[in-house]
Design a protein around this motif. Sequence first.
Motif, PDB file in Angstrom:
ATOM      1  N   THR A 128       0.848  -1.190   0.000  1.00 21.54           N
ATOM      2  CA  THR A 128       0.000   0.000   0.000  1.00 21.54           C
ATOM      3  C   THR A 128       0.883   1.240   0.000  1.00 21.54           C
ATOM      4  O   THR A 128       1.618   1.494   0.951  1.00 21.54           O
ATOM      5  N   GLU A 129       0.800   2.022  -1.082  1.00 22.75           N
ATOM      6  CA  GLU A 129       1.699   3.164  -1.248  1.00 22.75           C
ATOM      7  C   GLU A 129       0.946   4.419  -1.642  1.00 22.75           C
ATOM      8  O   GLU A 129      -0.154   4.370  -2.193  1.00 22.75           O
ATOM      9  N   PHE A 130       1.586   5.549  -1.362  1.00 19.45           N
ATOM     10  CA  PHE A 130       1.148   6.848  -1.875  1.00 19.45           C
ATOM     11  C   PHE A 130       2.400   7.605  -2.272  1.00 19.45           C
ATOM     12  O   PHE A 130       3.273   7.851  -1.434  1.00 19.45           O
ATOM     13  N   ASN A 131       2.497   7.946  -3.540  1.00 24.71           N
ATOM     14  CA  ASN A 131       3.679   8.659  -4.052  1.00 24.71           C
ATOM     15  C   ASN A 131       4.961   7.908  -3.692  1.00 24.71           C
ATOM     16  O   ASN A 131       5.939   8.502  -3.227  1.00 24.71           O
ATOM     17  N   THR A 132       4.934   6.596  -3.882  1.00 24.91           N
ATOM     18  CA  THR A 132       6.025   5.653  -3.619  1.00 24.91           C
ATOM     19  C   THR A 132       6.317   5.458  -2.134  1.00 24.91           C
ATOM     20  O   THR A 132       7.225   4.701  -1.786  1.00 24.91           O
ATOM     21  N   MET A 133       5.578   6.103  -1.225  1.00 25.32           N
ATOM     22  CA  MET A 133       5.775   5.912   0.216  1.00 25.32           C
ATOM     23  C   MET A 133       4.868   4.782   0.702  1.00 25.32           C
ATOM     24  O   MET A 133       3.659   4.822   0.485  1.00 25.32           O
ATOM     25  N   THR A 134       5.467   3.787   1.352  1.00 23.53           N
ATOM     26  CA  THR A 134       4.678   2.695   1.914  1.00 23.53           C
ATOM     27  C   THR A 134       3.985   3.183   3.179  1.00 23.53           C
ATOM     28  O   THR A 134       4.601   3.805   4.040  1.00 23.53           O
ATOM     29  N   LEU A 135       2.694   2.871   3.300  1.00 21.81           N
ATOM     30  CA  LEU A 135       1.886   3.462   4.366  1.00 21.81           C
ATOM     31  C   LEU A 135       1.664   2.556   5.574  1.00 21.81           C
ATOM     32  O   LEU A 135       1.513   3.055   6.691  1.00 21.81           O
ATOM     33  N   LEU A 136       1.628   1.249   5.382  1.00 26.02           N
ATOM     34  CA  LEU A 136       1.195   0.360   6.457  1.00 26.02           C
ATOM     35  C   LEU A 136       2.284  -0.575   6.957  1.00 26.02           C
ATOM     36  O   LEU A 136       1.992  -1.541   7.662  1.00 26.02           O
ATOM     37  N   ASP A 137       3.528  -0.309   6.609  1.00 23.76           N
ATOM     38  CA  ASP A 137       4.615  -1.190   7.051  1.00 23.76           C
ATOM     39  C   ASP A 137       5.387  -0.616   8.234  1.00 23.76           C
ATOM     40  O   ASP A 137       6.456  -1.114   8.582  1.00 23.76           O
ATOM     41  N   GLY A 138       4.861   0.440   8.861  1.00 21.41           N
ATOM     42  CA  GLY A 138       5.536   1.055  10.004  1.00 21.41           C
ATOM     43  C   GLY A 138       6.431   2.210   9.642  1.00 21.41           C
ATOM     44  O   GLY A 138       7.005   2.861  10.531  1.00 21.41           O
ATOM     45  N   THR A 139       6.558   2.515   8.343  1.00 25.75           N
ATOM     46  CA  THR A 139       7.404   3.630   7.909  1.00 25.75           C
ATOM     47  C   THR A 139       6.929   4.948   8.498  1.00 25.75           C
ATOM     48  O   THR A 139       7.738   5.824   8.846  1.00 25.75           O
ATOM     49  N   LEU A 140       5.613   5.122   8.624  1.00 27.78           N
ATOM     50  CA  LEU A 140       5.040   6.380   9.110  1.00 27.78           C
ATOM     51  C   LEU A 140       4.607   6.292  10.569  1.00 27.78           C
ATOM     52  O   LEU A 140       3.784   7.075  11.031  1.00 27.78           O
ATOM     53  N   GLU A 141       5.193   5.360  11.295  1.00 23.86           N
ATOM     54  CA  GLU A 141       4.891   5.197  12.713  1.00 23.86           C
ATOM     55  C   GLU A 141       6.011   5.791  13.553  1.00 23.86           C
ATOM     56  O   GLU A 141       7.174   5.808  13.139  1.00 23.86           O
ATOM     57  N   ARG A 142       5.666   6.284  14.731  1.00 21.33           N
ATOM     58  CA  ARG A 142       6.695   6.782  15.646  1.00 21.33           C
ATOM     59  C   ARG A 142       7.688   5.674  15.974  1.00 21.33           C
ATOM     60  O   ARG A 142       7.303   4.551  16.270  1.00 21.33           O
TER      61      ARG A 142
END
Length: 360
Positions: A128-142
Amino acid sequence: MQINHNMSAVTANNHLKRTEDAVTASIERLSSGLRINHASDDAAGIAISNKMHAQIKALDQASRNASDGTSVIETADGALNEVTSMIQRMRELAVQAANDTNTTTDLEAIQVEITALKAEIDRVSTDTEFNTMTLLDGTLERRTYSSDSSVVSNITVADDVQVGTYQIVVNDVTTDGTTDASITLGAGFSDTAEWTASGNYITITDENGFEMSMTVKKAGSTATLEVTDLGQMTLQIGANEGQDVDVSIPRIDTQSLHIDEIDVTIEEGAGEAIALLDEALAKVSATRSKLGAYENRLDYSVSSLDAFEENMESAVSRIEDVDMAEEMSEYTKQNVLSQAATSVLSQANEIPQQVLQLLQ
């Protein structure tokens, strides 16, 4: 009577020049629609309007930033909706497997579908990506780091957990799933913090929305957890520095949901699966609720920014824009004065001609 210096003509000419300058300036204002076309028109006004123009452009971009953030959240929520459906299907299969009318072959067939659904949940997490950023793999988690991953791992923290250092003492762990692990809370935790365990999965809660969860692995060990403010997606939703909002999207996969080892073919496996899937469903629902709150906030931000920009535009208009009716009146006056000055100058230039009568 003098002919070298025709003061009447000089005076008329000076007034004509000033009037022509006023007419030119009036024409410029009427043609541009602006009261301020040069810094000399209003030094303070142009300084103020330039700053306001910068704010207006920044507000417009901030509104687009917030809209982009909404798109990110909608993308993540759409994926989580499918994860929810898959968990519900797995729970349905676990309930089916819990019935003793099933043979071993039946349970194995059920497990095949459960395994496939687990693989798909993990695929959704990584793809699951937006603008090549993966959203649900913990990349956007603290980001929270453990001093020893062999003691504590799979750490997630709520947005309300303060940045700092926390210490966990693992007293006991379970190996067969029949007992719960136990921890002592050390430095960093308040006296009101409490913990609950589901197998080796520990959840620590406290006042003001504090929540921290992790998997403990090794008894008789101490781990230090470093909670940082890294990893979150920062959305610039204001025109100035520091006017932003942090969005945290936790990792959602079978491991973080603690359903990676579900096996309905083993004894009591189906019953345990039902309980684990209930917890997984609750976590996904909580995550979607948080994303919904983010989205609502961003929607209000966009509305607020648009209203702010509109008011700023109105303020700039009052500073820069010309009053066309008033300026047209000024132009008409100056135009009449220009014609009058031209006529008077013509007559003033004829005065020296009268000297010729004396010379005849």
